[in-house]
Design a protein around this motif. Structure first.
Motif, PDB file in Angstrom:
ATOM      1  N   UNK A   1       0.841  -1.204   0.000  1.00 18.71           N
ATOM      2  CA  UNK A   1       0.000   0.000   0.000  1.00 18.71           C
ATOM      3  C   UNK A   1       0.876   1.254   0.000  1.00 18.71           C
ATOM      4  N   UNK A   2       1.917   1.252   0.824  1.00 17.50           N
ATOM      5  CA  UNK A   2       2.858   2.380   0.838  1.00 17.50           C
ATOM      6  C   UNK A   2       3.499   2.572  -0.535  1.00 17.50           C
ATOM      7  N   UNK A   3       3.911   1.481  -1.151  1.00 24.01           N
ATOM      8  CA  UNK A   3       4.578   1.578  -2.449  1.00 24.01           C
ATOM      9  C   UNK A   3       3.645   2.098  -3.527  1.00 24.01           C
ATOM     10  N   UNK A   4       2.336   1.958  -3.324  1.00 25.69           N
ATOM     11  CA  UNK A   4       1.360   2.554  -4.230  1.00 25.69           C
ATOM     12  C   UNK A   4       1.117   4.026  -3.919  1.00 25.69           C
ATOM     13  N   UNK A   5       1.753   4.528  -2.849  1.00 28.43           N
ATOM     14  CA  UNK A   5       1.639   5.950  -2.527  1.00 28.43           C
ATOM     15  C   UNK A   5       0.591   6.297  -1.501  1.00 28.43           C
ATOM     16  N   UNK A   6       0.084   5.308  -0.762  1.00 23.92           N
ATOM     17  CA  UNK A   6      -0.959   5.578   0.227  1.00 23.92           C
ATOM     18  C   UNK A   6      -0.486   5.169   1.626  1.00 23.92           C
ATOM     19  N   UNK A   7       0.586   5.834   2.055  1.00 24.05           N
ATOM     20  CA  UNK A   7       1.208   5.515   3.338  1.00 24.05           C
ATOM     21  C   UNK A   7       0.266   5.713   4.513  1.00 24.05           C
ATOM     22  N   UNK A   8      -0.742   6.548   4.376  1.00 27.21           N
ATOM     23  CA  UNK A   8      -1.694   6.739   5.472  1.00 27.21           C
ATOM     24  C   UNK A   8      -2.571   5.508   5.690  1.00 27.21           C
ATOM     25  N   UNK A   9      -2.514   4.557   4.767  1.00 26.44           N
ATOM     26  CA  UNK A   9      -3.226   3.285   4.929  1.00 26.44           C
ATOM     27  C   UNK A   9      -2.258   2.107   4.954  1.00 26.44           C
ATOM     28  N   UNK A  10      -1.025   2.372   5.357  1.00 32.78           N
ATOM     29  CA  UNK A  10      -0.006   1.333   5.522  1.00 32.78           C
ATOM     30  C   UNK A  10      -0.553   0.182   6.363  1.00 32.78           C
ATOM     31  N   UNK A  11      -0.068  -1.015   6.098  1.00 32.97           N
ATOM     32  CA  UNK A  11      -0.532  -2.163   6.887  1.00 32.97           C
ATOM     33  C   UNK A  11      -0.154  -2.011   8.359  1.00 32.97           C
ATOM     34  N   UNK A  12       0.811  -1.146   8.662  1.00 31.95           N
ATOM     35  CA  UNK A  12       1.197  -0.874  10.042  1.00 31.95           C
ATOM     36  C   UNK A  12       0.779   0.529  10.496  1.00 31.95           C
ATOM     37  N   UNK A  13      -0.138   1.137   9.767  1.00 31.41           N
ATOM     38  CA  UNK A  13      -0.497   2.538  10.030  1.00 31.41           C
ATOM     39  C   UNK A  13      -1.092   2.715  11.424  1.00 31.41           C
ATOM     40  N   UNK A  14      -0.705   3.809  12.045  1.00 33.61           N
ATOM     41  CA  UNK A  14      -1.351   4.262  13.281  1.00 33.61           C
ATOM     42  C   UNK A  14      -1.234   5.775  13.325  1.00 33.61           C
ATOM     43  N   UNK A  15      -2.243   6.415  13.898  1.00 35.55           N
ATOM     44  CA  UNK A  15      -2.239   7.872  13.971  1.00 35.55           C
ATOM     45  C   UNK A  15      -1.383   8.344  15.135  1.00 35.55           C
ATOM     46  N   UNK A  16      -0.610   9.384  14.884  1.00 35.02           N
ATOM     47  CA  UNK A  16       0.208   9.981  15.933  1.00 35.02           C
ATOM     48  C   UNK A  16      -0.690  10.605  17.002  1.00 35.02           C
ATOM     49  N   UNK A  17      -1.785  11.220  16.563  1.00 31.75           N
ATOM     50  CA  UNK A  17      -2.752  11.791  17.493  1.00 31.75           C
ATOM     51  C   UNK A  17      -3.351  10.693  18.366  1.00 31.75           C
ATOM     52  N   UNK A  18      -3.373  10.918  19.651  1.00 33.04           N
ATOM     53  CA  UNK A  18      -4.043  10.000  20.558  1.00 33.04           C
ATOM     54  C   UNK A  18      -3.216   8.803  20.996  1.00 33.04           C
ATOM     55  N   UNK A  19      -2.123   8.526  20.288  1.00 37.66           N
ATOM     56  CA  UNK A  19      -1.275   7.396  20.670  1.00 37.66           C
ATOM     57  C   UNK A  19       0.124   7.851  21.080  1.00 37.66           C
ATOM     58  N   UNK A  20       0.674   8.795  20.312  1.00 42.08           N
ATOM     59  CA  UNK A  20       2.017   9.298  20.590  1.00 42.08           C
ATOM     60  C   UNK A  20       1.933  10.695  21.183  1.00 42.08           C
ATOM     61  N   UNK A  21       1.232  11.585  20.495  1.00 44.77           N
ATOM     62  CA  UNK A  21       1.045  12.948  20.991  1.00 44.77           C
ATOM     63  C   UNK A  21       2.304  13.773  20.915  1.00 44.77           C
ATOM     64  N   UNK A  22       2.440  14.587  19.883  1.00 47.49           N
ATOM     65  CA  UNK A  22       3.683  15.350  19.693  1.00 47.49           C
ATOM     66  C   UNK A  22       3.611  16.781  20.211  1.00 47.49           C
TER      67      UNK A  22
END
Length: 340
Positions: A93-114
């Motif tokens: 999916x990343x190689x097709x250009x849709x890294x926001x739907x990576x098989x390992x995707x997670x949102x920084x908001x709410x999990x990491x918090x920058x």
């Protein structure tokens, strides 16, 4: 360390949080040198999301302090900018250009918090992009914009099919909409119609490349866009709000065969089948794959070709995060940069 936590709608506090550490071989820990409040953060602030304690922030520029043994693209001491979605950048999916739907995707908001002093970035090689050197203040703001709003605006302009000879309309005058104007200009659009009722944002839209301003909304806004396009509508439309009204305004502003790039975080949007069927437009959008565009955007910023950092009209220390949220909620600021 200190970090921003949303305790309840309207209740933003800077509180002690656990210091991040390397947990996986693919992790990096960064010292956050710049963060900011996003328009999407205001959905939480206004109580549209479920009431729960949330670590905030997903836009960031940092300096690497530590890396896992499998990280090869960044080293301690290096400035980096990353996407608001974690990705490995190697899956199909990343190689097709849709890294926001990576098989390992997670949102920084709410999990990491920058919106914090430090952050752990998983899949660092796939998420972070090194910066060629130490940025000055203007470059820092622009790189911070690239982490989300610029990359999101770029995705919207791309999906709206912006290019030479095209007329692009932009629904929404927040930071993403303004970055959509900039992106459409950089992609070669001939005419850019910014839809805005606020004089300060209208002025900034013109700075970024808007050729026309439409202050009307809804059906009146659609008619104004058609009046500027010989009754046909725009070749492409950027939807950067996320409401029912803004989505239908965008669809109806597009000419038959036109393109709508929607990147506003949708709340309560329901598309009426008959109206959508008869519109005959292309719809594409969602969480922007910012990582796809980051290397190019960092290069353009570093060379001084674009200055998206102008969208930050206020800078506050991290300890004043509550005021940053309030200022954006009151529309007293377009976008607030936070300095830990």
């Amino acid at each position: 360390m200190r970090g921003v936590v949303m305790h309840a709608p309207g209740d933003v506090r800077v509180a002690p949080r656990e210091d991040p550490r390397i947990e996986e071989r693919t992790d990096a820990v960064i010292r956050v040198v710049a963060a900011c409040v996003c328009g999407s953060d205001l959905w939480d602030y206004r109580g549209f999301e479920a009431g729960r304690e949330t670590v905030m922030g997903h836009e960031y520029v940092g300096v690497v302090t530590e890396v896992g043994s499998a990280v090869s693209s960044a080293a301690p001491g290096q400035y980096v900018v990353g996407s608001f979605v974690i990705s490995d950048n190697t899956c199909p999916i990343c190689l097709d250009g849709y890294q926001s739907k990576c098989v390992h995707a997670s949102f920084v908001h709410g999990t990491i918090g920058t919106q914090a002093e430090f952050a752990r970035i998983p899949y660092a090689d796939g998420t972070l992009v090194p910066v060629p050197g130490e940025p000055d203040e203007d470059q820092l703001k622009s790189l911070l914009a690239a982490s989300d709003v610029l990359g999101t605006g770029w995705f919207a302009a791309t999906t709206a099919n912006a290019g030479p000879g095209k007329t692009i309309a932009v629904v929404g005058d927040g930071a993403v909409g303004l970055m959509g104007v900039l992106a459409a200009k950089e992609l070669g659009a001939e005419r850019i119609i910014a839809m805005s009722r606020h004089t300060d944002r209208q002025a900034m839209a013109r700075e970024f490349g808007a050729t026309d301003i439409v202050a009307e909304r809804g059906d009146a806004g659609v008619e104004a866009v058609k009046a500027l396009t010989d009754g046909l509508g725009a070749h492409g439309v950027i939807e950067a709000v996320g409401t029912q009204e803004s989505m239908m305004q965008a669809i109806n502003c597009a000419r038959p065969g036109g393109y709508v790039g929607y990147v506003g975080v949708s709340h309560g949007v329901e598309l009426p089948g008959p109206e959508l069927f008869l519109a005959e437009v292309h719809l594409m959008g969602g969480p922007a794959p910012v990582r796809r565009f980051l290397p190019d955007l960092v290069d353009r910023i570093w060379k001084g070709e674009i200055n998206p950092g102008r969208v930050f009209d206020r800078v506050l220390p991290l300890d004043e995060a509550a005021e940053a949220y309030a200022a954006m909620d009151r529309r007293e600021a377009i976008k607030v940069m936070l300095k830990p």
